[in-house]
Design a protein around this motif. Structure first.
Motif, short mmCIF file in Angstrom:
data_model
loop_
_atom_site.label_atom_id
_atom_site.label_comp_id
_atom_site.label_asym_id
_atom_site.label_seq_id
_atom_site.Cartn_x
_atom_site.Cartn_y
_atom_site.Cartn_z
N UNK A 1 0.83 -1.22 0.00
CA UNK A 1 0.00 0.00 0.00
C UNK A 1 0.87 1.27 0.00
N UNK A 2 0.18 2.40 0.11
CA UNK A 2 0.88 3.69 0.06
C UNK A 2 1.84 3.82 1.24
N UNK A 3 3.07 4.22 0.94
CA UNK A 3 4.10 4.33 1.97
C UNK A 3 4.31 5.78 2.38
N UNK A 4 4.90 5.95 3.55
CA UNK A 4 5.34 7.27 4.00
C UNK A 4 6.82 7.42 3.66
N UNK A 5 7.25 8.64 3.37
CA UNK A 5 8.64 8.90 3.02
C UNK A 5 9.21 9.96 3.95
N UNK A 6 10.39 9.70 4.49
CA UNK A 6 11.08 10.72 5.27
C UNK A 6 12.56 10.69 4.90
N UNK A 7 13.26 11.78 5.21
CA UNK A 7 14.66 11.93 4.85
C UNK A 7 15.51 12.02 6.12
N UNK A 8 16.74 11.57 6.00
CA UNK A 8 17.66 11.67 7.14
C UNK A 8 19.09 11.88 6.65
N UNK A 9 19.90 12.44 7.54
CA UNK A 9 21.33 12.65 7.29
C UNK A 9 22.09 12.21 8.52
N UNK A 10 23.08 11.34 8.31
CA UNK A 10 23.85 10.79 9.44
C UNK A 10 22.93 10.15 10.47
N UNK A 11 21.92 9.40 9.96
CA UNK A 11 20.97 8.67 10.80
C UNK A 11 20.07 9.57 11.64
N UNK B 1 19.77 10.17 2.95
CA UNK B 1 19.01 8.94 2.76
C UNK B 1 17.52 9.27 2.71
N UNK B 2 16.85 8.76 1.68
CA UNK B 2 15.38 8.83 1.67
C UNK B 2 14.86 7.46 2.05
N UNK B 3 13.89 7.42 2.94
CA UNK B 3 13.39 6.17 3.52
C UNK B 3 11.91 6.02 3.21
N UNK B 4 11.54 4.87 2.63
CA UNK B 4 10.14 4.54 2.35
C UNK B 4 9.66 3.60 3.45
N UNK C 1 6.76 1.32 4.69
CA UNK C 1 5.55 0.60 4.33
C UNK C 1 4.97 -0.01 5.60
N UNK C 2 3.98 0.63 6.15
CA UNK C 2 3.43 0.23 7.44
C UNK C 2 2.83 -1.17 7.40
N UNK C 3 2.09 -1.50 6.33
CA UNK C 3 1.42 -2.79 6.23
C UNK C 3 2.41 -3.94 6.22
N UNK C 4 3.57 -3.74 5.59
CA UNK C 4 4.59 -4.79 5.52
C UNK C 4 5.57 -4.70 6.68
N UNK C 5 5.46 -3.64 7.50
CA UNK C 5 6.42 -3.38 8.56
C UNK C 5 7.83 -3.40 7.97
N UNK C 6 8.01 -2.64 6.90
CA UNK C 6 9.25 -2.70 6.13
C UNK C 6 9.72 -1.31 5.74
N UNK C 7 11.03 -1.10 5.87
CA UNK C 7 11.66 0.13 5.42
C UNK C 7 12.63 -0.20 4.29
N UNK C 8 12.60 0.61 3.23
CA UNK C 8 13.62 0.54 2.19
C UNK C 8 14.16 1.95 2.01
N UNK C 9 15.43 2.04 1.67
CA UNK C 9 16.02 3.36 1.60
C UNK C 9 17.04 3.45 0.48
N UNK C 10 17.33 4.68 0.06
CA UNK C 10 18.36 4.96 -0.94
C UNK C 10 19.30 6.02 -0.39
N UNK C 11 20.58 5.83 -0.65
CA UNK C 11 21.60 6.78 -0.20
C UNK C 11 22.12 7.54 -1.42
N UNK C 12 22.18 8.88 -1.34
CA UNK C 12 22.58 9.66 -2.51
C UNK C 12 23.19 11.00 -2.11
#
Length: 298
Positions: A167-177, A212-215, A217-228
């Motif tokens: 389903x629709x995910x939330x996205x947040x950004x982080x730097x140095x965790x 890092x941008x972090x997706x 997905x609450x329903x899957x209890x899963x985070x995926x992220x990209x570093x750039x």
């Protein structure tokens, strides 16, 4: 009065017949991943071989927020009819006919997509009739994250992440965790097969820093992220609680896969060396033998 009693007995007799024909379901809820194949099962009293031509099986789909049913498949007069099947299921959904003789009405759907989610009605008729409601949930990880960077005319740098999932995910950004409070613009659209295409952009960042941008997905209890960084060269999506190891340069690595490939290549090289040495030794032996024969002749 007689008519009322007669109607009452007919009513009792009808429901007595139905009571002997009961449809059950081993699972009332199924969860499938996007692109996978799912099988949903209804059980009914094992029919006699002659009764299969009298059996009627109907699988109907009620998508979320839709009142109208979609015909997935229909079995009647001893065969499966695809004439009434919705086009979206053509070539993907079918009834496992060989299992009907075992009292199993199994609906198989291939290449599952989010539009397949919802409630399914399994309706069977053979003398009596009964049905079961089954729920199908569909999930899709935001594994492949595309990234890009842009610098405006006033030298303001922005970074962008985009991915497909459900389903629709939330996205947040982080730097140095550390989560960032910079302005973030996140939007979404839906593809024809129901996936969410989510785009998130952050502005006013430092060119020399990695973000890092972090997706989530609450329903899957899963985070995926990209570093750039501004160059957009570092891009990798990793599963929640299963982040790949990194080398000193900061790039993600996959040590297990690399070790396996290295081992295979090593075996191949050793095998080729042994073959070459064997052939050379054999050739030298033949040369030595020929020289020996000539010496004896002299």
């Amino acid at each position: 009065m007689l008519c009322i009693k007669l109607s009452f007995f007919i009513f009792l007799d009808f429901h007595t017949i139905i009571a002997f024909f009961v449809v059950k379901a081993p699972n009332l809820t199924y969860t499938a991943r996007y692109g996978d194949t799912v099988q949903m099962i209804c059980n009914f009293p094992v029919p006699k071989e002659d009764d299969l031509n009298k059996l009627t099986v109907s699988w109907q789909h009620f998508p979320p927020q839709h009142d109208e049913a979609r015909q997935v498949t229909m079995f009647t007069n001893g065969r499966e009819s695809v004439l009434s099947q919705e086009k979206t299921y053509n070539g993907r959904a079918s009834l496992l006919i060989q299992e009907l003789k075992n009292g199993l009405a199994i609906l198989q759907i291939g290449e599952v997509n989010p539009t397949d989610a919802g409630t399914y009605l399994c309706v069977l008729q053979l003398g009596g009739s009964d049905y079961k409601e089954i729920t199908l949930n569909v999930q899709a990880s935001y594994r492949n994250i595309e990234t890009s960077s842009h610098i405006s005319e006033d030298n303001e740098i922005s970074l962008m992440c985009e991915s497909l999932g459900f389903p629709k995910a939330e996205v947040y950004w982080k730097k140095n965790e550390v989560n960032l409070s910079l302005p973030v613009n996140t939007s979404h659209t839906q593809t024809p097969n129901g996936l969410y295409k989510i785009t998130s952009t952050i502005k006013g960042i430092d060119m020399n820093q990695r973000y890092n941008c972090v997706f989530w997905n609450k329903e899957l209890n899963e985070e995926t992220e990209a570093s750039l960084k501004h160059s957009g060269l570092l891009t990798h999506a990793s599963n929640y609680n299963r982040y790949p190891q990194r080398n000193d340069s900061g790039h993600h690595t996959q040590p297990l896969q690399t070790a396996i490939i290295t081992t295979i290549i090593g075996f191949i090289v050793v095998f080729l060396v042994v073959i070459i040495l064997f052939l050379k030794r054999r050739q030298c032996f033949k040369c030595f033998k020929k020289k020996g024969d000539r010496s004896s002749a002299l």
